[in-house]
Design an enzyme around this catalytic site. Structure first.
Site, PDB file in Angstrom:
ATOM      1  N   CYS A  19       0.798  -1.227   0.000  1.00 21.59           N
ATOM      2  CA  CYS A  19       0.000   0.000   0.000  1.00 21.59           C
ATOM      3  C   CYS A  19       0.832   1.278   0.000  1.00 21.59           C
ATOM      4  CB  CYS A  19      -0.940  -0.004   1.199  1.00 21.59           C
ATOM      5  SG  CYS A  19      -1.843  -1.549   1.390  1.00 21.59           S
TER       6      CYS A  19
ATOM      7  N   HIS B   4      -3.430   7.527   6.224  1.00 16.80           N
ATOM      8  CA  HIS B   4      -3.588   6.263   5.501  1.00 16.80           C
ATOM      9  C   HIS B   4      -5.021   5.766   5.704  1.00 16.80           C
ATOM     10  CE1 HIS B   4      -2.367   2.712   3.413  1.00 16.80           C
ATOM     11  NE2 HIS B   4      -2.528   1.925   4.453  1.00 16.80           N
TER      12      HIS B   4
ATOM     13  N   HIS C  12      -9.599   1.659  -1.021  1.00 16.45           N
ATOM     14  CA  HIS C  12      -8.152   1.546  -0.835  1.00 16.45           C
ATOM     15  C   HIS C  12      -7.556   1.034  -2.143  1.00 16.45           C
ATOM     16  CE1 HIS C  12      -4.257   1.130   0.566  1.00 16.45           C
ATOM     17  NE2 HIS C  12      -4.407   0.303   1.587  1.00 16.45           N
TER      18      HIS C  12
END
Length: 393
Positions: free
Chosen positions: A152, A285, A320
């Site tokens: 990520c 995040h 995401h």
């Protein structure tokens, strides 16, 4: 950029302003979770993506590649680059799934010893670097070309790598970012970890139960200040600080006290020359998973004490997007500075019991935003923090 909320930067900005989420259910993935697990899917089939990218759809050009080419086309146009060969220009791309969106379709054919056919041709696209090379070949990059895959935090690390290349004098201009398509593999994988929410995700909420996956691509053009001025480039912002702090606490979970996130933000801010009080906004995040939000929240409280800046997660808009998230959210940081906006953390209703802080829940306009921290934290404790600042000339 291209995401579930827009085919370009302007459309993304409008949807952020209108507080419209891109979350829904997949139209293009053949999965048993089709109407069960929400995702943030780009609203175009592959042939339409090819048209947006300005190419004819052809074999080997996966959805990951097409998303990347679409975003790349806008990035170069916005930067006034008609030919990347006019100046030495490097390309750092990020992806975690690569061409898996195509190869997984023939997985059961490949593992069946009795099966014969030409399906093995798709194997070449599986490599994460395949989309990088196809984008590079289409656009004409011939200088330094690299692929980063750190889950990520991938495209945040791509931006760091590009900045370091410029700083060390290797190249005056770099195009950095990432591209990611939704796949059954990632949907099944995150679901097996029990951190996918069956409702729309709720970052930093006490009732959060997981993330929603998304897809998209984004690229930023980085130039040295001297090159930008000589080139008469329109400077949108300054990339003042960055850090990757790999805590290696656990393969999939961050440290409970946010050690890596704390170190990454602290070091990035130190590089930027900005103080804690100079930070106006943090694009966290904020995955809405149980572990991430506690860890990141504690890192914020450790670093800023009782004066944590305004913060929010934009993942309820885009899902995401894994390897593309860092670049997408870096553009959102630039937009926050340019437009004087703080984006809302959608779906928040209840403060987390482990934290004393809560995210921004309503769009804030007309705000002075000079310095933004953008966080991207990956599996294996690969924590990346970027500081993006208003360019003062």
């Amino acid at each position: 950029m291209i995401t579930a909320i827009g085919d370009n930067v302007a459309e993304n900005l409008e949807q952020l302003r209108q507080q419209r989420s891109g979350l829904g259910y997949t139209s293009y993935i053949d999965t048993i979770y089709k109407q069960v697990l929400p995702v943030a899917e780009v609203k175009h089939p592959n042939d339409a993506l090819a048209a947006l990218a300005g190419i004819a759809l052809r074999e080997g050009y996966t959805r990951t590649t097409l998303l990347g080419l679409t975003a790349m086309r806008e990035a170069l146009q916005q930067a006034g680059i008609t030919d990347v060969q006019t100046a030495p220009t490097g390309f750092i791309n990020a992806s975690t799934v690569g061409g898996m969106c195509d190869t997984e379709k023939v997985y059961f054919d490949i593992v069946d010893p009795a099966k014969e056919g030409t399906f093995l041709q798709y194997i070449d696209t599986l490599d994460c670097a395949d989309c990088t090379q196809r984008i590079a070949d289409t656009v004409g990059f011939s200088e330094h070309i690299a692929t980063i895959s750190t889950a990520c935090s991938s495209s945040a690390n791509a931006l760091m790598f590009g900045a370091r290349m410029i700083k060390q004098g290797f190249l005056p201009r770099m195009v950095c970012g990432g591209t990611e398509a939704l796949t059954r593999f990632t949907l099944n994988g995150f679901n097996s970890l029990k951190n996918v929410d069956k409702q729309f995700c709720r970052p930093f909420d006490q009732q959060r139960t997981g993330l929603n996956l998304g897809e998209g691509a984004a690229y930023l053009v980085l130039e040295s200040e001297s090159f930008a001025k000589a080139n008469n480039s329109r400077i949108l912002a300054e990339f003042t600080g960055y850090c990757n702090a790999n805590e290696a606490f656990h393969p999939t979970s961050p440290s409970p006290e946010g050690d890596g996130a704390y170190e990454a933000m602290k070091a990035a801010l130190a590089m930027s020359g900005r103080t804690l009080k100079d930070v106006d906004y943090i694009n966290v995040h904020g995955t809405a998973t149980l572990n991430n939000d506690v860890s990141e929240g504690k890192a914020l409280e450790r670093l800023f004490g009782n004066d944590v800046p305004l913060f929010s997660s934009t993942k309820p808009f885009t899902g995401h997007t894994l390897a593309a998230a860092g670049a997408i959210e870096a553009i959102y940081a630039v937009l926050a500075i340019q437009q004087g906006l703080i984006f809302p953390n959608l779906n928040f209703t209840e403060k987390m019991e482990e934290l004393n802080i809560t995210p921004v829940t309503a769009l804030m306009e007309g705000v002075s935003v000079n310095n933004v921290i953008s966080n991207s934290f990956g599996f294996g404790g690969n924590n990346a923090s970027l500081v993006i600042s208003k360019y003062e000339g």
